[in-house]
Design a protein around this motif. Structure first.
Motif, PDB file in Angstrom:
ATOM      1  N   ASP A  46       0.801  -1.213   0.000  1.00 57.71           N
ATOM      2  CA  ASP A  46       0.000   0.000   0.000  1.00 57.71           C
ATOM      3  C   ASP A  46       0.839   1.270   0.000  1.00 57.71           C
ATOM      4  O   ASP A  46       0.345   2.334   0.329  1.00 57.71           O
ATOM      5  N   ARG A  47       2.104   1.171  -0.362  1.00 59.78           N
ATOM      6  CA  ARG A  47       2.946   2.365  -0.345  1.00 59.78           C
ATOM      7  C   ARG A  47       2.532   3.299  -1.479  1.00 59.78           C
ATOM      8  O   ARG A  47       1.964   2.879  -2.475  1.00 59.78           O
ATOM      9  N   ARG A  48       2.834   4.556  -1.315  1.00 59.06           N
ATOM     10  CA  ARG A  48       2.466   5.550  -2.328  1.00 59.06           C
ATOM     11  C   ARG A  48       3.461   5.535  -3.470  1.00 59.06           C
ATOM     12  O   ARG A  48       4.640   5.321  -3.278  1.00 59.06           O
ATOM     13  N   GLU A  49       2.957   5.825  -4.669  1.00 55.29           N
ATOM     14  CA  GLU A  49       3.825   5.919  -5.840  1.00 55.29           C
ATOM     15  C   GLU A  49       4.587   7.245  -5.805  1.00 55.29           C
ATOM     16  O   GLU A  49       4.046   8.261  -5.384  1.00 55.29           O
ATOM     17  N   THR A  50       5.812   7.213  -6.286  1.00 53.73           N
ATOM     18  CA  THR A  50       6.567   8.462  -6.423  1.00 53.73           C
ATOM     19  C   THR A  50       6.037   9.188  -7.661  1.00 53.73           C
ATOM     20  O   THR A  50       5.425   8.571  -8.541  1.00 53.73           O
ATOM     21  N   PRO A  51       6.283  10.484  -7.753  1.00 53.70           N
ATOM     22  CA  PRO A  51       5.833  11.215  -8.947  1.00 53.70           C
ATOM     23  C   PRO A  51       6.400  10.642 -10.249  1.00 53.70           C
ATOM     24  O   PRO A  51       5.700  10.576 -11.265  1.00 53.70           O
ATOM     25  N   HIS A  52       7.647  10.190 -10.207  1.00 55.12           N
ATOM     26  CA  HIS A  52       8.231   9.595 -11.417  1.00 55.12           C
ATOM     27  C   HIS A  52       7.543   8.283 -11.785  1.00 55.12           C
ATOM     28  O   HIS A  52       7.344   7.995 -12.973  1.00 55.12           O
ATOM     29  N   GLU A  53       7.151   7.493 -10.783  1.00 53.79           N
ATOM     30  CA  GLU A  53       6.428   6.244 -11.059  1.00 53.79           C
ATOM     31  C   GLU A  53       5.058   6.528 -11.666  1.00 53.79           C
ATOM     32  O   GLU A  53       4.605   5.818 -12.567  1.00 53.79           O
ATOM     33  N   VAL A  54       4.416   7.575 -11.183  1.00 52.77           N
ATOM     34  CA  VAL A  54       3.105   7.961 -11.737  1.00 52.77           C
ATOM     35  C   VAL A  54       3.262   8.352 -13.199  1.00 52.77           C
ATOM     36  O   VAL A  54       2.472   7.924 -14.055  1.00 52.77           O
ATOM     37  N   LEU A  59       2.455   7.168 -18.896  1.00 51.96           N
ATOM     38  CA  LEU A  59       3.014   7.037 -20.244  1.00 51.96           C
ATOM     39  C   LEU A  59       2.725   5.638 -20.784  1.00 51.96           C
ATOM     40  O   LEU A  59       2.303   5.480 -21.935  1.00 51.96           O
ATOM     41  N   ALA A  60       2.925   4.614 -19.948  1.00 49.00           N
ATOM     42  CA  ALA A  60       2.707   3.240 -20.377  1.00 49.00           C
ATOM     43  C   ALA A  60       1.239   2.976 -20.700  1.00 49.00           C
ATOM     44  O   ALA A  60       0.930   2.197 -21.608  1.00 49.00           O
ATOM     45  N   SER A  61       0.321   3.635 -19.999  1.00 49.85           N
ATOM     46  CA  SER A  61      -1.105   3.404 -20.256  1.00 49.85           C
ATOM     47  C   SER A  61      -1.640   4.252 -21.405  1.00 49.85           C
ATOM     48  O   SER A  61      -2.779   4.092 -21.798  1.00 49.85           O
ATOM     49  N   GLY A  62      -0.823   5.166 -21.899  1.00 49.79           N
ATOM     50  CA  GLY A  62      -1.249   5.986 -23.030  1.00 49.79           C
ATOM     51  C   GLY A  62      -1.916   7.289 -22.634  1.00 49.79           C
ATOM     52  O   GLY A  62      -2.429   8.009 -23.493  1.00 49.79           O
ATOM     53  N   GLU A  63      -1.925   7.628 -21.359  1.00 50.84           N
ATOM     54  CA  GLU A  63      -2.533   8.885 -20.919  1.00 50.84           C
ATOM     55  C   GLU A  63      -1.684  10.085 -21.338  1.00 50.84           C
ATOM     56  O   GLU A  63      -2.213  11.182 -21.500  1.00 50.84           O
ATOM     57  N   LEU A  64      -0.379   9.865 -21.461  1.00 49.90           N
ATOM     58  CA  LEU A  64       0.538  10.935 -21.848  1.00 49.90           C
ATOM     59  C   LEU A  64       1.263  10.552 -23.128  1.00 49.90           C
ATOM     60  O   LEU A  64       1.554   9.379 -23.359  1.00 49.90           O
ATOM     61  N   THR A  65       1.561  11.556 -23.937  1.00 49.72           N
ATOM     62  CA  THR A  65       2.432  11.320 -25.089  1.00 49.72           C
ATOM     63  C   THR A  65       3.874  11.380 -24.607  1.00 49.72           C
ATOM     64  O   THR A  65       4.151  11.817 -23.484  1.00 49.72           O
ATOM     65  N   ALA A  66       4.781  10.959 -25.454  1.00 47.82           N
ATOM     66  CA  ALA A  66       6.205  10.981 -25.088  1.00 47.82           C
ATOM     67  C   ALA A  66       6.668  12.412 -24.817  1.00 47.82           C
ATOM     68  O   ALA A  66       7.456  12.654 -23.893  1.00 47.82           O
ATOM     69  N   ALA A  67       6.157  13.371 -25.586  1.00 48.72           N
ATOM     70  CA  ALA A  67       6.548  14.772 -25.396  1.00 48.72           C
ATOM     71  C   ALA A  67       6.035  15.288 -24.039  1.00 48.72           C
ATOM     72  O   ALA A  67       6.766  15.982 -23.311  1.00 48.72           O
ATOM     73  N   GLU A  68       4.782  14.974 -23.714  1.00 53.37           N
ATOM     74  CA  GLU A  68       4.235  15.391 -22.413  1.00 53.37           C
ATOM     75  C   GLU A  68       5.012  14.751 -21.265  1.00 53.37           C
ATOM     76  O   GLU A  68       5.288  15.392 -20.252  1.00 53.37           O
ATOM     77  N   TYR A  69       5.372  13.475 -21.455  1.00 52.03           N
ATOM     78  CA  TYR A  69       6.142  12.780 -20.426  1.00 52.03           C
ATOM     79  C   TYR A  69       7.476  13.474 -20.197  1.00 52.03           C
ATOM     80  O   TYR A  69       7.850  13.752 -19.047  1.00 52.03           O
ATOM     81  N   GLU A  70       8.183  13.765 -21.257  1.00 54.60           N
ATOM     82  CA  GLU A  70       9.502  14.402 -21.126  1.00 54.60           C
ATOM     83  C   GLU A  70       9.389  15.789 -20.497  1.00 54.60           C
ATOM     84  O   GLU A  70      10.216  16.174 -19.668  1.00 54.60           O
ATOM     85  N   GLU A  71       8.356  16.527 -20.875  1.00 58.25           N
ATOM     86  CA  GLU A  71       8.154  17.867 -20.323  1.00 58.25           C
ATOM     87  C   GLU A  71       7.894  17.791 -18.808  1.00 58.25           C
ATOM     88  O   GLU A  71       8.509  18.519 -18.020  1.00 58.25           O
ATOM     89  N   ARG A  72       7.014  16.912 -18.410  1.00 59.91           N
ATOM     90  CA  ARG A  72       6.678  16.788 -16.984  1.00 59.91           C
ATOM     91  C   ARG A  72       7.829  16.189 -16.186  1.00 59.91           C
ATOM     92  O   ARG A  72       8.058  16.574 -15.039  1.00 59.91           O
ATOM     93  N   LYS A  73       8.567  15.275 -16.797  1.00 62.54           N
ATOM     94  CA  LYS A  73       9.718  14.683 -16.125  1.00 62.54           C
ATOM     95  C   LYS A  73      10.791  15.750 -15.898  1.00 62.54           C
ATOM     96  O   LYS A  73      11.411  15.806 -14.827  1.00 62.54           O
ATOM     97  N   ALA A  74      10.981  16.627 -16.884  1.00 61.57           N
ATOM     98  CA  ALA A  74      11.958  17.705 -16.736  1.00 61.57           C
ATOM     99  C   ALA A  74      11.552  18.643 -15.597  1.00 61.57           C
ATOM    100  O   ALA A  74      12.406  19.096 -14.820  1.00 61.57           O
ATOM    101  N   LEU A  75      10.252  18.921 -15.464  1.00 56.75           N
ATOM    102  CA  LEU A  75       9.779  19.760 -14.363  1.00 56.75           C
ATOM    103  C   LEU A  75      10.045  19.093 -13.013  1.00 56.75           C
ATOM    104  O   LEU A  75      10.488  19.748 -12.065  1.00 56.75           O
TER     105      LEU A  75
END
Length: 84
Positions: A46-54, A59-75
């Motif tokens: 029941d541990r919480r996911e880290t922001p990077h895991e989220v 990204l894996a489920s298709g909710e984000l595009t690769a560009a959105e993923y990279e942008e949010r990961k950079a933030l």
């Protein structure tokens, strides 16, 4: 003449069923132990996911595009992974 511990034969029936009562008690205790053990073992998952895991999951489920993923990961990397 009846002895000191003679009860008229009343307790013989209870002694005869005593093993059944003990067996039911042991089964009940085993069930509580096993059920409780299973419940508390799940707490490790029941541990919480880290922001990077989220982000990776989204990204894996298709909710984000690769560009959105990279942008949010950079933030997240810029902010040191702190969440608001």
């Amino acid at each position: 003449m009846p002895g000191l511990f003679y009860d008229g034969g009343y307790m013989m029936g209870m002694h005869g069923l005593g093993w059944l009562v003990l067996l039911l008690l042991l089964v009940l205790l085993a069930g509580v132990f096993l059920f409780g053990r299973g419940r508390y073992a799940d707490r490790e998952d029941d541990r919480r996911e880290t922001p990077h895991e989220v982000l990776r999951r989204r990204l894996a489920s298709g909710e984000l595009t690769a560009a959105e993923y990279e942008e949010r990961k950079a933030l997240l990397d810029r902010d040191g992974g702190r969440s608001a």
